[in-house]
Write an enzyme that holds these catalytic residues in place. Sequence first.
Site, PDB file in Angstrom:
ATOM      1  N   LYS A 257       3.255  -7.623  -0.190  1.00 36.43           N
ATOM      2  CA  LYS A 257       3.439  -6.230   0.237  1.00 36.43           C
ATOM      3  C   LYS A 257       4.841  -5.707  -0.026  1.00 36.43           C
ATOM      4  O   LYS A 257       5.059  -4.498  -0.054  1.00 36.43           O
ATOM      5  CB  LYS A 257       3.060  -6.057   1.714  1.00 36.43           C
ATOM      6  CG  LYS A 257       1.563  -6.278   1.945  1.00 36.43           C
ATOM      7  CD  LYS A 257       1.006  -5.564   3.165  1.00 36.43           C
ATOM      8  CE  LYS A 257      -0.520  -5.606   3.104  1.00 36.43           C
ATOM      9  NZ  LYS A 257      -1.194  -4.995   4.219  1.00 36.43           N
TER      10      LYS A 257
ATOM     11  N   LYS B  52      -8.427  -8.895  -3.866  1.00 36.38           N
ATOM     12  CA  LYS B  52      -9.308  -8.572  -2.731  1.00 36.38           C
ATOM     13  C   LYS B  52      -9.513  -7.061  -2.601  1.00 36.38           C
ATOM     14  O   LYS B  52      -8.652  -6.274  -3.006  1.00 36.38           O
ATOM     15  CB  LYS B  52      -8.768  -9.172  -1.424  1.00 36.38           C
ATOM     16  CG  LYS B  52      -7.603  -8.440  -0.818  1.00 36.38           C
ATOM     17  CD  LYS B  52      -7.427  -8.830   0.655  1.00 36.38           C
ATOM     18  CE  LYS B  52      -6.479  -7.853   1.324  1.00 36.38           C
ATOM     19  NZ  LYS B  52      -6.711  -7.562   2.698  1.00 36.38           N
TER      20      LYS B  52
ATOM     21  N   LYS C   8      -7.554  -1.506   1.195  1.00 34.63           N
ATOM     22  CA  LYS C   8      -7.387  -0.062   1.376  1.00 34.63           C
ATOM     23  C   LYS C   8      -6.082   0.413   0.748  1.00 34.63           C
ATOM     24  O   LYS C   8      -5.893   1.602   0.553  1.00 34.63           O
ATOM     25  CB  LYS C   8      -7.477   0.317   2.843  1.00 34.63           C
ATOM     26  CG  LYS C   8      -6.455  -0.326   3.731  1.00 34.63           C
ATOM     27  CD  LYS C   8      -6.663   0.097   5.167  1.00 34.63           C
ATOM     28  CE  LYS C   8      -5.947  -0.821   6.081  1.00 34.63           C
ATOM     29  NZ  LYS C   8      -6.373  -1.357   7.182  1.00 34.63           N
TER      30      LYS C   8
HETATM   31  P1  ATP Z   1      -5.742  -3.968   3.368  1.00 34.69           P
HETATM   32  O1  ATP Z   1      -5.281  -5.046   2.434  1.00 34.69           O
HETATM   33  O2  ATP Z   1      -7.086  -3.447   3.008  1.00 34.69           O
HETATM   34  O3  ATP Z   1      -4.684  -2.895   3.542  1.00 34.69           O
HETATM   35  P2  ATP Z   1      -5.217  -5.572   5.641  1.00 34.69           P
HETATM   36  O4  ATP Z   1      -5.763  -6.944   5.547  1.00 34.69           O
HETATM   37  O5  ATP Z   1      -3.780  -5.454   5.322  1.00 34.69           O
HETATM   38  O6  ATP Z   1      -6.055  -4.578   4.780  1.00 34.69           O
HETATM   39  P3  ATP Z   1      -6.478  -4.628   8.090  1.00 34.69           P
HETATM   40  O7  ATP Z   1      -7.122  -3.403   7.652  1.00 34.69           O
HETATM   41  O8  ATP Z   1      -5.821  -4.533   9.411  1.00 34.69           O
HETATM   42  O9  ATP Z   1      -5.325  -5.034   7.108  1.00 34.69           O
HETATM   43  O10 ATP Z   1      -7.547  -5.783   8.088  1.00 34.69           O
HETATM   44  C1  ATP Z   1      -8.566  -5.797   9.036  1.00 34.69           C
HETATM   45  C2  ATP Z   1      -9.387  -7.036   8.914  1.00 34.69           C
HETATM   46  O11 ATP Z   1     -10.160  -6.986   7.695  1.00 34.69           O
HETATM   47  C3  ATP Z   1      -8.591  -8.337   8.823  1.00 34.69           C
HETATM   48  O12 ATP Z   1      -9.246  -9.324   9.590  1.00 34.69           O
HETATM   49  C4  ATP Z   1      -8.608  -8.684   7.370  1.00 34.69           C
HETATM   50  O13 ATP Z   1      -8.475 -10.070   7.154  1.00 34.69           O
HETATM   51  C5  ATP Z   1      -9.993  -8.195   6.969  1.00 34.69           C
HETATM   52  N1  ATP Z   1     -10.067  -7.899   5.544  1.00 34.69           N
HETATM   53  C6  ATP Z   1      -9.281  -7.028   4.860  1.00 34.69           C
HETATM   54  N2  ATP Z   1      -9.639  -6.995   3.559  1.00 34.69           N
HETATM   55  C7  ATP Z   1     -10.681  -7.864   3.428  1.00 34.69           C
HETATM   56  C8  ATP Z   1     -11.481  -8.282   2.314  1.00 34.69           C
HETATM   57  N3  ATP Z   1     -11.298  -7.779   1.116  1.00 34.69           N
HETATM   58  N4  ATP Z   1     -12.478  -9.184   2.536  1.00 34.69           N
HETATM   59  C9  ATP Z   1     -12.682  -9.688   3.777  1.00 34.69           C
HETATM   60  N5  ATP Z   1     -11.942  -9.348   4.853  1.00 34.69           N
HETATM   61  C10 ATP Z   1     -10.958  -8.448   4.700  1.00 34.69           C
END
Ligand code: ATP
Length: 333
Positions: free
Chosen positions: A120, A201, A204
């Site tokens: 990040k 992955k 968002k």
């Molecule tokens: P992003 O990378 O999408 O910004 P993040 O992991 O930083 O997301 P959150 O949105 O808070 O942050 O994640 C919420 C939950 O969703 C967490 O438990 C995370 O591990 C899970 N998660 C996020 N992306 C995936 C994915 N591609 N596949 C499975 N689980 C996911």
Amino acid sequence: MDYKTNKNKPAVFSGVQPSGVLHLGNYLGALKQWVEMQEQYNCIFCVVDYHAITVKQEPKQLSRRILDVVRTYLAAGIHPAKAVIFQQSAISAHTELAWILNCAAARLSDLNKMTQFKDKSAKKESVSVGLYDYPVLMAADILLYNTDAVPVGEDQVQHVELTRTLAQRFNRQYGQVFKIPEVVISEQGARIMGLDDPAKKMSKSAASPANYIALTDTPEVATKKIRRAVTDSGSEIKYDLKNKPAIANLMVIYSLLTNISLKEIEKNYQGQGYGEFKKDLAEAVKKFLVEFQIKYNSFTDDEVRQILKHGAEKVRPLAEETLKTVKNKLGIN
Ligand code: ATP
Ligand code: LTN
């Protein structure tokens, strides 16, 4: 102790950041498990707004997104009578414990190993100290509630492992205070990959919305994204992560939404090509989104605020008790 063999109802804690639109990866990797767990465990689900501000947020949009994350929880099937839902910033014990852990347990050498921070912060001109310290706040979230199990996607496993390390280190130095939590990841959905790139992955914060299906996408938009999703060479519908990562990812999404096993999917699509399978996947996604969005749009902001208020009232005494014990151990009382 395995969280499933704990005699008292085990405590489950997890959270999502109100930092963008939630997508199918969030649902299949995290929320879907939460819904199943709320039946058997004492579940606490948090909207981690202090985590969201580790990167810049537009204030009005952040206020909106905090409520929208709650609506997402509710639409996914979390029931406020079965699980507690609250907003992290409402309970000041989270940031207090994070500071204490910063001083009494966390080491630079621990945080320097965190791959999410590396990802990040890469190529960013300005990176907040909060982004670096993010995993310590996450440890505080978990440890305040004597948590047994933390259901998350695979990208968060390293943070839960760090939480265990910090808890063990604190306990060794100051005496037994924290329970050591276990990470729980979904067997299949722990890492849903991007539709535009099966090596990354679904996220968002992806550069293009073609990467993800947002839970608020219209069925038409979702169908278009599926139609355009990258596929692998060949035409066979076969679960082969190494050689066919794109189709394997689409198969996992289909399997989790329909409860049809990967083996059955392979059998059902023998002799058929990607087009046929994508059409059915789009149908399954459409069905899911339509049902999800009807519920999502049915909650008013006032209802959501009430849920957050009650949630905070329920967890506050638990958090304050843990914080008091910790402060006593440190000689701060
Ligand atoms: P992003 O990378 O999408 O910004 P993040 O992991 O930083 O997301 P959150 O949105 O808070 O942050 O994640 C919420 C939950 O969703 C967490 O438990 C995370 O591990 C899970 N998660 C996020 N992306 C995936 C994915 N591609 N596949 C499975 N689980 C996911
Ligand atoms: N870092 C997590 C969100 C999060 C969390 C938590 C998850 C903050 N605190 C405590 C589980 C338990 C993420 O998904 N990005």
